[in-house]
Scaffold this active site. Structure first.
Site, PDB file in Angstrom:
ATOM      1  N   CYS A  70     -28.068 110.733  49.408  1.00 58.52           N
ATOM      2  CA  CYS A  70     -28.354 109.394  49.932  1.00 58.52           C
ATOM      3  C   CYS A  70     -27.612 108.356  49.087  1.00 58.52           C
ATOM      4  CB  CYS A  70     -29.857 109.160  49.876  1.00 58.52           C
ATOM      5  SG  CYS A  70     -30.356 107.533  50.437  1.00 58.52           S
ATOM      6  N   CYS A 182     -22.619 106.045  53.485  1.00 57.68           N
ATOM      7  CA  CYS A 182     -23.995 106.338  53.905  1.00 57.68           C
ATOM      8  C   CYS A 182     -24.001 107.777  54.411  1.00 57.68           C
ATOM      9  CB  CYS A 182     -24.403 105.380  55.018  1.00 57.68           C
ATOM     10  SG  CYS A 182     -25.943 105.810  55.821  1.00 57.68           S
TER      11      CYS A 182
HETATM   12  N1  DGL Z   1     -29.459 107.922  53.466  1.00 59.41           N
HETATM   13  C1  DGL Z   1     -29.163 106.519  53.453  1.00 59.41           C
HETATM   14  C2  DGL Z   1     -27.850 106.271  52.733  1.00 59.41           C
HETATM   15  O1  DGL Z   1     -27.052 107.146  52.550  1.00 59.41           O
HETATM   16  C3  DGL Z   1     -29.105 105.931  54.832  1.00 59.41           C
HETATM   17  C4  DGL Z   1     -30.401 105.912  55.554  1.00 59.41           C
HETATM   18  C5  DGL Z   1     -31.436 104.991  54.961  1.00 59.41           C
HETATM   19  O2  DGL Z   1     -31.278 103.761  55.033  1.00 59.41           O
HETATM   20  O3  DGL Z   1     -32.400 105.519  54.455  1.00 59.41           O
HETATM   21  O4  DGL Z   1     -27.621 105.160  52.325  1.00 59.41           O
END
Ligand code: DGL
Length: 264
Positions: A70, A182
């Site tokens: 993430c 992301c």
């Molecule tokens: N997993 C998050 C990221 O890579 C995106 C999804 C979220 O906002 O939780 O930033």
């Protein structure tokens, strides 16, 4: 002793797939905190709280190395986890993030202007700007938050996601490279490539497996402790009606389970 991959939802499955394709012999535990998704719109304090809870769970389940796939959690929490949490709580566990490996690849080509598309929290942290400028202080950087993309993906609405990508792409036409900052965006990389044919799209599913391979080669003290039974477990904190469909896009026979965290 497993390799753990953590994300706020299902997007991290894309990176997990790239790990499994490239390093199939190891055992993997995936944990997506879908109950608290999206992290990108939350305060730093909440993102840290949820991420620490995930780290405790994954460590209790035998993860020896954890990749925080993430970008939001990496941006907000990685330094704290590496410098404060791990030394006290589990000094023999390694936790890695996705930002530094991505930035290293992004500057490999001759880029003058690098775009970053990410969540609100990642953009607010300016971690990509900071790390890119450390490697090349001459770069121009365009950071844009795209908060609508993750909900569209998690709802399996790829038609809506394609329209949104076309709108966001207009802001990156002058970039030489664009970082998809992301976990979920690799699922949209073909849309970004179609909308921005002259821009080099840097997608984490295409770089993280090599980075992990290289890390394990350089850290034999960890690599030799990893179990090699080819086991995979894919767990989330909340199963909704779309979860299985989104997961099936990546793994044809995936079985998602609900993680049993201690708070329950
Ligand atoms: N997993 C998050 C990221 O890579 C995106 C999804 C979220 O906002 O939780 O930033």
């Amino acid at each position: 002793m497993k390799i753990g991959v953590f994300d706020s939802g299902l997007g991290g499955l894309v990176i997990t797939k790239s790990f499994i394709d490239s390093l199939p012999e190891y055992d993997y535990l995936y944990y997506g905190d879908s109950a608290h998704l999206p992290y990108g719109d939350k305060t730093s304090g909440r993102i840290l709280g949820y991420t620490l809870e995930a780290m405790r769970y994954m460590i209790s389940r035998g993860c020896k190395i954890i990749i925080i796939a993430c970008n939001t959690a990496t941006s907000i929490c990685l330094r704290y986890i590496q410098q404060r949490f791990i030394p006290e709580f589990a000094p023999d566990v390694k936790v890695l993030g996705v930002v530094i490996p991505t930035v290293e690849v992004a500057v490999e080509n001759l880029s003058r202007t690098v775009g970053v598309v990410a969540t609100n929290a990642t953009v607010r942290s300016h971690i990509y700007r900071t790390e890119l400028l450390k490697l090349n202080s001459q770069l121009q950087i365009v950071e844009i938050a795209a908060p609508e993309l993750v909900p569209a993906i998690e709802c399996n609405d790829f038609a809506a996601a394609r329209d949104l990508v076309c709108q966001y792409a207009e802001q990156f036409t002058k970039c030489d490279s664009l970082i998809l900052g992301c976990t979920h965006y690799p699922l949209l990389k073909d849309f970004f490539r179609a909308a921005l044919p002259k821009v080099r799209i840097v997608s984490q599913d295409e770089l993280m497996a090599n980075k992990l391979k290289d890390y394990l080669r350089r850290h034999q003290e960890i690599e030799t402790l990893l179990s090699r039974n080819g086991e995979r477990e894919f767990s989330v904190s909340l199963l909704n009606k779309h979860s299985q469909q989104v997961a099936l896009r990546l793994f044809p026979d995936i079985h998602l389970t609900k993680a049993l965290l201690q708070r329950e």
